[in-house]
Design a protein around this motif. Structure first.
Motif, PDB file in Angstrom:
ATOM      1  N   TYR A  86      -1.749 -10.084  14.108  1.00 18.10           N
ATOM      2  CA  TYR A  86      -0.822  -9.521  12.782  1.00 18.10           C
ATOM      3  C   TYR A  86       0.667  -9.326  13.269  1.00 18.10           C
ATOM      4  CZ  TYR A  86       0.612  -6.328   9.502  1.00 18.10           C
ATOM      5  OH  TYR A  86       0.985  -5.368   8.611  1.00 18.10           O
ATOM      6  N   LEU A  87       0.697  -8.772  14.529  1.00 19.37           N
ATOM      7  CA  LEU A  87       2.236  -8.516  14.989  1.00 19.37           C
ATOM      8  C   LEU A  87       2.877  -9.695  15.356  1.00 19.37           C
ATOM      9  CD1 LEU A  87       1.509  -5.344  17.110  1.00 19.37           C
ATOM     10  CD2 LEU A  87       2.625  -5.485  14.783  1.00 19.37           C
ATOM     11  N   ALA A  88       2.103 -10.682  15.977  1.00 22.06           N
ATOM     12  CA  ALA A  88       2.811 -11.953  16.355  1.00 22.06           C
ATOM     13  C   ALA A  88       3.169 -12.852  15.105  1.00 22.06           C
ATOM     14  CB  ALA A  88       2.053 -12.718  17.126  1.00 22.06           C
ATOM     15  N   ILE A  89       2.409 -12.731  14.058  1.00 20.98           N
ATOM     16  CA  ILE A  89       2.647 -13.374  12.848  1.00 20.98           C
ATOM     17  C   ILE A  89       3.742 -12.921  11.840  1.00 20.98           C
ATOM     18  CG2 ILE A  89       1.551 -14.403  10.730  1.00 20.98           C
ATOM     19  CD1 ILE A  89      -0.923 -14.856  12.060  1.00 20.98           C
ATOM     20  N   PHE A  90       3.559 -11.522  11.592  1.00 22.19           N
ATOM     21  CA  PHE A  90       4.407 -10.945  10.520  1.00 22.19           C
ATOM     22  C   PHE A  90       5.461 -10.093  11.206  1.00 22.19           C
ATOM     23  CE2 PHE A  90       0.000 -11.529   8.677  1.00 22.19           C
ATOM     24  CZ  PHE A  90       0.323 -12.407   7.761  1.00 22.19           C
ATOM     25  N   TYR A  91       5.360  -9.907  12.370  1.00 22.76           N
ATOM     26  CA  TYR A  91       6.640  -9.156  12.924  1.00 22.76           C
ATOM     27  C   TYR A  91       7.131  -9.732  14.067  1.00 22.76           C
ATOM     28  CZ  TYR A  91       5.160  -5.273  10.104  1.00 22.76           C
ATOM     29  OH  TYR A  91       4.853  -4.490   8.972  1.00 22.76           O
ATOM     30  N   LYS A  92       6.855 -11.052  14.237  1.00 23.37           N
ATOM     31  CA  LYS A  92       7.478 -12.017  15.348  1.00 23.37           C
ATOM     32  C   LYS A  92       7.554 -11.129  16.750  1.00 23.37           C
ATOM     33  CE  LYS A  92      10.562 -13.897  11.536  1.00 23.37           C
ATOM     34  NZ  LYS A  92       9.666 -15.289  11.365  1.00 23.37           N
ATOM     35  N   VAL A 142     -12.171  -7.202   0.427  1.00 23.88           N
ATOM     36  CA  VAL A 142     -10.998  -6.565   0.476  1.00 23.88           C
ATOM     37  C   VAL A 142     -10.509  -6.458  -0.935  1.00 23.88           C
ATOM     38  CG1 VAL A 142      -8.909  -5.560   1.444  1.00 23.88           C
ATOM     39  CG2 VAL A 142     -10.490  -6.770   2.741  1.00 23.88           C
ATOM     40  N   GLU A 143     -10.122  -5.236  -1.466  1.00 25.06           N
ATOM     41  CA  GLU A 143      -9.321  -5.141  -2.775  1.00 25.06           C
ATOM     42  C   GLU A 143      -8.327  -4.463  -2.600  1.00 25.06           C
ATOM     43  OE1 GLU A 143      -9.780  -3.260  -7.133  1.00 25.06           O
ATOM     44  OE2 GLU A 143     -11.590  -4.540  -6.267  1.00 25.06           O
ATOM     45  N   TYR A 144      -7.083  -4.913  -2.897  1.00 23.10           N
ATOM     46  CA  TYR A 144      -5.660  -4.135  -2.766  1.00 23.10           C
ATOM     47  C   TYR A 144      -5.422  -3.551  -3.879  1.00 23.10           C
ATOM     48  CZ  TYR A 144      -5.839  -7.113   1.350  1.00 23.10           C
ATOM     49  OH  TYR A 144      -5.940  -7.893   2.385  1.00 23.10           O
ATOM     50  N   ARG A 145      -4.714  -1.981  -3.656  1.00 21.34           N
ATOM     51  CA  ARG A 145      -4.323  -1.364  -4.926  1.00 21.34           C
ATOM     52  C   ARG A 145      -2.724  -0.992  -4.819  1.00 21.34           C
ATOM     53  NH1 ARG A 145      -9.656   2.872  -5.244  1.00 21.34           N
ATOM     54  NH2 ARG A 145      -8.354   3.566  -3.264  1.00 21.34           N
ATOM     55  N   PRO A 146      -2.010  -1.877  -5.455  1.00 24.48           N
ATOM     56  CA  PRO A 146      -0.462  -1.911  -5.001  1.00 24.48           C
ATOM     57  C   PRO A 146       0.117  -0.947  -5.976  1.00 24.48           C
ATOM     58  CG  PRO A 146      -1.031  -4.114  -6.075  1.00 24.48           C
ATOM     59  CD  PRO A 146      -2.231  -3.450  -5.628  1.00 24.48           C
ATOM     60  N   ALA A 147       1.205  -0.252  -5.475  1.00 27.84           N
ATOM     61  CA  ALA A 147       1.542   0.814  -6.451  1.00 27.84           C
ATOM     62  C   ALA A 147       3.125   1.047  -5.750  1.00 27.84           C
ATOM     63  CB  ALA A 147       1.083   2.179  -6.302  1.00 27.84           C
ATOM     64  N   ASN A 205      -3.504 -12.209   2.353  1.00 29.03           N
ATOM     65  CA  ASN A 205      -4.404 -13.172   2.599  1.00 29.03           C
ATOM     66  C   ASN A 205      -5.060 -13.203   4.047  1.00 29.03           C
ATOM     67  OD1 ASN A 205      -4.252 -14.147   0.006  1.00 29.03           O
ATOM     68  ND2 ASN A 205      -2.536 -15.710   0.485  1.00 29.03           N
ATOM     69  N   TRP A 206      -4.035 -12.863   4.811  1.00 31.79           N
ATOM     70  CA  TRP A 206      -4.383 -12.659   6.328  1.00 31.79           C
ATOM     71  C   TRP A 206      -5.534 -11.620   6.370  1.00 31.79           C
ATOM     72  CZ3 TRP A 206      -4.467  -9.058   9.798  1.00 31.79           C
ATOM     73  CH2 TRP A 206      -4.782  -9.286  11.473  1.00 31.79           C
ATOM     74  N   MET A 207      -5.286 -10.577   5.876  1.00 33.96           N
ATOM     75  CA  MET A 207      -6.326  -9.342   6.109  1.00 33.96           C
ATOM     76  C   MET A 207      -7.575  -9.870   5.407  1.00 33.96           C
ATOM     77  SD  MET A 207      -4.087  -6.045   4.940  1.00 33.96           S
ATOM     78  CE  MET A 207      -2.635  -5.535   5.820  1.00 33.96           C
ATOM     79  N   ASP A 208      -7.471 -10.489   4.201  1.00 37.46           N
ATOM     80  CA  ASP A 208      -8.789 -11.263   3.641  1.00 37.46           C
ATOM     81  C   ASP A 208      -9.548 -11.849   4.749  1.00 37.46           C
ATOM     82  OD1 ASP A 208      -8.278  -9.927   1.093  1.00 37.46           O
ATOM     83  OD2 ASP A 208      -7.395 -11.642   0.437  1.00 37.46           O
ATOM     84  N   ARG A 209      -8.866 -12.563   5.412  1.00 36.69           N
ATOM     85  CA  ARG A 209      -9.503 -13.675   6.229  1.00 36.69           C
ATOM     86  C   ARG A 209     -10.201 -12.916   7.663  1.00 36.69           C
ATOM     87  NH1 ARG A 209      -5.393 -17.007   5.161  1.00 36.69           N
ATOM     88  NH2 ARG A 209      -4.092 -16.588   6.856  1.00 36.69           N
ATOM     89  N   ALA A 210      -9.486 -11.964   7.959  1.00 37.40           N
ATOM     90  CA  ALA A 210      -9.649 -10.918   8.867  1.00 37.40           C
ATOM     91  C   ALA A 210     -10.986 -10.118   8.732  1.00 37.40           C
ATOM     92  CB  ALA A 210      -8.618 -10.051   9.480  1.00 37.40           C
ATOM     93  N   GLN A 232       6.466  -3.078  -2.501  1.00 37.99           N
ATOM     94  CA  GLN A 232       7.476  -3.768  -1.797  1.00 37.99           C
ATOM     95  C   GLN A 232       7.141  -4.186  -0.490  1.00 37.99           C
ATOM     96  OE1 GLN A 232       7.382  -0.709  -2.820  1.00 37.99           O
ATOM     97  NE2 GLN A 232       8.337   0.675  -1.551  1.00 37.99           N
ATOM     98  N   ALA A 233       5.987  -3.560   0.153  1.00 44.89           N
ATOM     99  CA  ALA A 233       5.955  -3.378   1.482  1.00 44.89           C
ATOM    100  C   ALA A 233       4.955  -4.530   2.010  1.00 44.89           C
ATOM    101  CB  ALA A 233       5.529  -1.908   2.118  1.00 44.89           C
ATOM    102  N   VAL A 234       4.213  -4.776   1.324  1.00 45.61           N
ATOM    103  CA  VAL A 234       3.112  -5.934   1.846  1.00 45.61           C
ATOM    104  C   VAL A 234       3.075  -7.343   0.857  1.00 45.61           C
ATOM    105  CG1 VAL A 234       0.595  -6.342   2.143  1.00 45.61           C
ATOM    106  CG2 VAL A 234       1.459  -4.150   2.611  1.00 45.61           C
ATOM    107  N   SER A 235       3.200  -8.405   1.662  1.00 43.99           N
ATOM    108  CA  SER A 235       3.265  -9.810   0.740  1.00 43.99           C
ATOM    109  C   SER A 235       1.893 -10.251   0.517  1.00 43.99           C
ATOM    110  CB  SER A 235       3.938 -10.689   1.701  1.00 43.99           C
ATOM    111  OG  SER A 235       3.424 -11.103   2.663  1.00 43.99           O
ATOM    112  N   ASN A 236       1.748 -11.243  -0.249  1.00 38.12           N
ATOM    113  CA  ASN A 236       0.641 -12.062  -0.606  1.00 38.12           C
ATOM    114  C   ASN A 236       0.378 -12.682   0.659  1.00 38.12           C
ATOM    115  OD1 ASN A 236       0.609 -11.234  -3.172  1.00 38.12           O
ATOM    116  ND2 ASN A 236       1.703 -13.166  -3.793  1.00 38.12           N
TER     117      ASN A 236
END
Length: 680
Positions: A396-402, A497-502, A484-489, A476-480
């Motif tokens: 997760y860190l390697a992909i999204f936080y380089k 997984v169901e996301y509740r953005p607010a 999607n990566w979390m869904d696969r994980a 504003q903190a989590v992208s699609n």
């Protein structure tokens, strides 16, 4: 370079770290931190020595630390060479009366900013200035973010606040006229501060800007009629005894700090931490501070122009974290097996990169009161542990936080006592130590844990319904892509997984009411002690228990944890306390309270003429240590900004190529005409 203008520069009101970048250069709190030593080491700043702590019983009699302690009294000795910057609020006439006190707004209307005042004055820092500054924290009119916390400790602060709330405010209120029980001025250079009980970590609070001295004259000056309408306030023009003073404040353009001519004698440290000598961090040892005379902070609203100017040498230091350089990350860095490295073009500039693991933690936590993922049975622990293993934090860190983050096996980050490295520091419930490194336990093990938890193949064995988890995210903190990566994980173990953005306000409301299942949060160290992180799981900090904006958003309740934490909070450092901290970390792991966590890592870049760029993590009062080789800076700027002349030459040659045939043809016609005329 600054990503946003500061909103508050009053040390009693400001709480943002980017504002602290300015305040920590202008003010000196009683205590501070050694620039180089790690682990972090407290040193006296505004006071001569470490405070002397005396323990008292209920009657005010001195007792031993191990005795029945009702109060702790801190005695502080103000250093005699501490002196305020020149400022009009301290200017006096021949009689010693203030020069700039007005009865009406019209009298002072000609002054639009602090530089407009023709005369300034200064004086030494007095013990009462520290007392006055602490009283301002308790003034309900200011609304200090520290009031609620400090009132739990400083004797008489709650009563002082209640008293001021009843006082009419039609003009300046002289706080010297209102005593606070826990504060006492012994003499011009000595004060005492009394807190309830025994709290060894309180000395760290004395290293925060909230405890900076404030002269009553300054407070009075800024309450002149009409001043607030022109931003002539302490919130805009701070006044301190630190190494720098504010020369210009145009927050939408630039802020300029210059050397405080009255700054006391202070010198670059002659010793540091491991590796500092080899790294060249002691080259300026013994030199008088600050090392530069002027610092200009410019607001750059666009990343690319900022980055271009940095590469051209017009900025000494880059935008300070990977978020600010994220849009140009691929130009600036490469990610390899050893982590983030500078790209070839950047490295050729001689730019220095300072990766810094911040003393903080970001995490997704379980709500321990949730009927699905919460609870304290063995089945619930195994369910949470299965989810922990499935979420590959390293990937997760390697992909999204380089790569700008480190998997957190405990709530205590690097640099804080209680954090362990290597095999001793891994969470053995989620990782194994293989071939000299931490390896995440297998997906097969996660699937087996789900079976034992009652969810074979991700389905409830009682109902056959699929297991679905709900994650509350800030819009504003989590992208699609992240979702999607979390869904696969989680899909690897059959969990949906169901996301509740607010937005943040809605998310905060959910946290306060316990209406979450999995949530995201973070914490950066206020001071370098494990207590500052372990309190995130202390049950009285649960919003549902304290009925407040508590830090224990997981609503974790554990009798042994709470009792150990109470002991850690009041115990001095030593092996016994270390053992209690280790057990608290063990409980956190056994109960699997957070889904995942990581320690954030920032990247700081400096041009080659900048030295002493070692990051501190806790303290922002580091500008006085920065040094600049101006001769190198001028040479590099000239080298990197050579005028590009080849297009002019190429254009000239093209013009010649286009015009020359015409000129040749014209001359031929002229010659031909001349010949014809001659023959006639």
């Amino acid at each position: 370079m600054s990503p946003a203008p500061p909103k508050h520069l009053d040390p009693a009101v400001s709480y943002a770290s980017d504002e602290n970048v300015f305040l920590s250069q202008i003010y000196e709190s009683p205590m501070g931190y050694h620039f180089l030593k790690r682990p972090y080491e407290l040193i006296p700043l505004g006071v001569k020595d470490r405070p002397v702590v005396t323990f008292l019983d209920e009657q005010g009699n001195e007792v031993a630390e191990e005795g029945d302690v009702a109060f702790s009294r801190y005695t502080l000795k103000v250093r005699p060479d501490a002196r305020y910057q020149p400022h009009p609020s301290l200017a006096v006439d021949d009689s010693g009366d203030p020069l700039y006190l007005f009865d009406s707004a019209s009298e002072g209307a000609r002054f639009r900013s602090i530089p407009d005042f023709p005369q300034t004055g200064d004086r030494a820092v007095h013990a009462n200035d520290y007392v006055y500054g602490i009283k301002r924290l308790a003034d309900p009119e200011l609304g200090s973010p520290m009031l609620g916390f400090m009132a739990q400790y400083i004797v008489g602060m709650k009563e002082f606040t209640a008293q001021l709330a009843q006082v009419p405010r039609d003009q300046w209120l002289n706080l010297d006229e209102y005593p606070m029980e826990g504060l006492k001025v012994v003499d011009e250079h000595t004060l005492t501060l009394t807190i309830y009980g025994r709290y060894p970590q309180f000395i760290y609070w004395l290293a925060m800007r909230f405890f900076s001295p404030i002269p009553p004259e300054v407070d009075r000056f800024y309450h002149n009629p009409g001043f607030i309408d022109r931003n002539l306030t302490l919130d805009w023009w701070p006044v301190g005894s630190g190494p720098f003073m504010m020369e210009k404040n145009d927050p939408n353009s630039e802020i300029v700090l210059v050397r405080n001519p009255n700054f006391r004698e202070d010198y670059f440290p002659s010793e540091g931490g491991p590796g500092d000598l080899e790294a060249g961090n002691l080259v300026d040892a013994g030199k008088r501070l600050p090392l530069v005379d002027r610092a200009v902070f410019r607001l750059e609203k666009e990343v690319l122009p900022l980055w271009t100017k940095f590469l051209q040498g017009y900025y000494d230091r880059s935008g300070e974290n990977h978020g600010n350089t994220n849009n140009v990350f691929d130009q600036a860095f490469t990610v390899g097996p050893d982590g983030v490295e500078m790209s070839g073009d950047v490295a050729d500039h001689g730019i220095n990169m300072d990766p810094d693991v911040k003393p903080g933690i970001y995490y997704y936590g379980f709500n321990m009161r949730d009927p699905v993922v919460g609870g304290y049975t063995e089945e619930k622990r195994k369910l949470r542990r299965a989810l922990q293993i499935a979420f590959n934090v390293e990937e997760y860190l390697a992909i999204f936080y380089k790569g700008n983050g480190i998997n957190a096996p405990s709530p205590i980050p690097p640099g804080i006592p209680g954090h362990l490295e290597g095999e001793a520091g891994i969470n053995p419930l989620t990782h194994e130590w293989i071939d000299g490194g931490a390896a995440r336990r297998s997906i097969d093990e996660a699937r087996q844990l789900l079976v034992e938890a009652g969810y074979p193949n991700g389905r409830d064995e009682r109902t056959g319904e699929p297991l679905k988890i709900f994650i509350d995210v800030q819009s504003q903190a989590v992208s699609n892509t992240t979702m999607n990566w979390m869904d696969r994980a989680f899909g690897q173990i059959g969990v949906q997984v169901e996301y509740r953005p607010a937005d943040w306000n809605r998310t905060r409301e959910k946290l306060l009411t316990g209406n979450t299942q999995i949530y995201s949060h973070g914490w950066l160290a206020d001071y370098p002690d494990p207590e500052n992180f372990l309190f995130l799981l202390f049950s009285p900090e649960s919003p549902l228990i304290c009925k407040c904006d508590g830090a224990n958003n997981s609503n974790f309740e554990h009798a042994e944890y709470d009792e150990l934490f109470r002991q850690v909070r009041v115990s001095p450092r030593g092996p016994e306390r270390d053992a209690m901290v280790a057990r608290l970390v063990e409980i956190y792991r056994e109960e699997a309270v957070w889904l995942f966590a990581y320690y954030p890592k920032d990247i700081y870049l400096s041009n080659p003429w900048v030295s002493n760029t070692k990051r501190h993590g806790i303290s922002k009062a580091t500008l006085k240590y920065i040094n600049i080789d101006d001769e190198m800076r001028q040479l590099k700027r000239a080298e990197w900004n050579q005028p590009i002349t080849w297009p002019l030459f190429a254009g000239a040659m093209l013009m010649i190529g286009l015009v020359l045939p015409g000129i040749t043809a014209y001359r031929r016609r002229q010659n031909a005409t001349a010949k014809n005329t001659g023959s006639q």
